[in-house]
Design a protein around this motif. Sequence first.
Motif, mmCIF file in Angstrom:
data_model
loop_
_atom_site.group_PDB
_atom_site.id
_atom_site.type_symbol
_atom_site.label_atom_id
_atom_site.label_comp_id
_atom_site.label_asym_id
_atom_site.label_seq_id
_atom_site.Cartn_x
_atom_site.Cartn_y
_atom_site.Cartn_z
ATOM 1 N N ILE A 96 67.638 -39.858 -49.735
ATOM 2 C CA ILE A 96 68.506 -38.937 -48.992
ATOM 3 C C ILE A 96 68.695 -37.635 -49.769
ATOM 4 O O ILE A 96 68.629 -36.543 -49.196
ATOM 5 C CB ILE A 96 69.860 -39.609 -48.675
ATOM 6 N N LEU A 97 68.908 -37.729 -51.061
ATOM 7 C CA LEU A 97 69.094 -36.524 -51.879
ATOM 8 C C LEU A 97 67.831 -35.668 -51.926
ATOM 9 O O LEU A 97 67.911 -34.433 -51.851
ATOM 10 C CB LEU A 97 69.547 -36.910 -53.292
ATOM 11 N N ILE A 98 66.675 -36.312 -52.042
ATOM 12 C CA ILE A 98 65.402 -35.569 -52.031
ATOM 13 C C ILE A 98 65.250 -34.807 -50.717
ATOM 14 O O ILE A 98 64.879 -33.633 -50.705
ATOM 15 C CB ILE A 98 64.205 -36.530 -52.238
ATOM 16 N N GLY A 99 65.552 -35.468 -49.614
ATOM 17 C CA GLY A 99 65.426 -34.812 -48.316
ATOM 18 C C GLY A 99 66.449 -33.711 -48.107
ATOM 19 O O GLY A 99 66.120 -32.623 -47.631
ATOM 20 N N THR A 100 67.691 -33.984 -48.480
ATOM 21 C CA THR A 100 68.778 -33.047 -48.232
ATOM 22 C C THR A 100 68.671 -31.791 -49.085
ATOM 23 O O THR A 100 68.867 -30.674 -48.584
ATOM 24 C CB THR A 100 70.140 -33.722 -48.495
ATOM 25 N N PHE A 101 68.376 -31.964 -50.364
ATOM 26 C CA PHE A 101 68.409 -30.823 -51.277
ATOM 27 C C PHE A 101 67.027 -30.293 -51.663
ATOM 28 O O PHE A 101 66.934 -29.257 -52.316
ATOM 29 C CB PHE A 101 69.206 -31.184 -52.537
ATOM 30 N N GLY A 102 65.971 -30.987 -51.257
ATOM 31 C CA GLY A 102 64.625 -30.540 -51.585
ATOM 32 C C GLY A 102 63.801 -30.234 -50.354
ATOM 33 O O GLY A 102 63.518 -29.081 -50.038
ATOM 34 N N LEU A 103 63.433 -31.270 -49.658
ATOM 35 C CA LEU A 103 62.509 -31.151 -48.531
ATOM 36 C C LEU A 103 63.042 -30.258 -47.412
ATOM 37 O O LEU A 103 62.364 -29.340 -46.958
ATOM 38 C CB LEU A 103 62.207 -32.555 -47.994
ATOM 39 N N HIS A 104 64.246 -30.500 -46.962
ATOM 40 C CA HIS A 104 64.794 -29.745 -45.826
ATOM 41 C C HIS A 104 64.919 -28.243 -46.110
ATOM 42 O O HIS A 104 64.413 -27.428 -45.331
ATOM 43 C CB HIS A 104 66.129 -30.361 -45.396
ATOM 44 N N PRO A 105 65.561 -27.837 -47.216
ATOM 45 C CA PRO A 105 65.691 -26.390 -47.467
ATOM 46 C C PRO A 105 64.330 -25.695 -47.657
ATOM 47 O O PRO A 105 64.132 -24.586 -47.158
ATOM 48 C CB PRO A 105 66.515 -26.301 -48.754
ATOM 49 N N LEU A 106 63.409 -26.347 -48.362
ATOM 50 C CA LEU A 106 62.091 -25.743 -48.542
ATOM 51 C C LEU A 106 61.348 -25.607 -47.212
ATOM 52 O O LEU A 106 60.685 -24.602 -46.966
ATOM 53 C CB LEU A 106 61.248 -26.570 -49.519
ATOM 54 N N SER A 107 61.473 -26.606 -46.364
ATOM 55 C CA SER A 107 60.827 -26.545 -45.055
ATOM 56 C C SER A 107 61.390 -25.392 -44.229
ATOM 57 O O SER A 107 60.637 -24.686 -43.556
ATOM 58 C CB SER A 107 61.011 -27.867 -44.310
#
Length: 164
Positions: A96-107
């Motif tokens: 969840i943290l990888i998606g919330t703070f990494g993947l989503h903003p970069l996308s």
Amino acid sequence: MLSPKGMKTLKVFHLFFIMAWTVGVLMMGLLFWRHSVSSLDFLYNQQTAMFIDYALVIPGAILAVITGIIYGLKTKWGFFKYRWLTVKWIVGIAIILIGTFGLHPLSLEIIAQASATANESISFPTDFFGLKQDIVNWMAILQGIGLLFLIWVSVFKPWNQKKS
């Protein structure tokens, strides 16, 4: 404690939310890795991935955690009673943290950048988004592998003995 019927109902909902989360992440990963013919095709793939994120991944993850909390509170499983449960919580929160703070903003950054320059007649060079796109691709793979690992842990329950 939940009744046997309540347990089965909770399990159905928990599995449904895990399925939505996992399938959504795997679908996003495929879209991120798909070779685009044009810049509009690339932008469409990225926007579709974000739609999947909002429609399946985010609600699936949130509701899987909520049903997991209900499991912890209302069943004999608890939260950290077994090692495999502890691993599930740690890996699940990490995903969840990888998606919330990494993947989503970069996308979202990539979509904004692509939106400004996309048109039907051009194709982005393979390194147009450089490190950002590489990070998004690898985060998606990491999330997918992590979720498949969680499913494996849930089925096989390794390290099943109680913690001391």
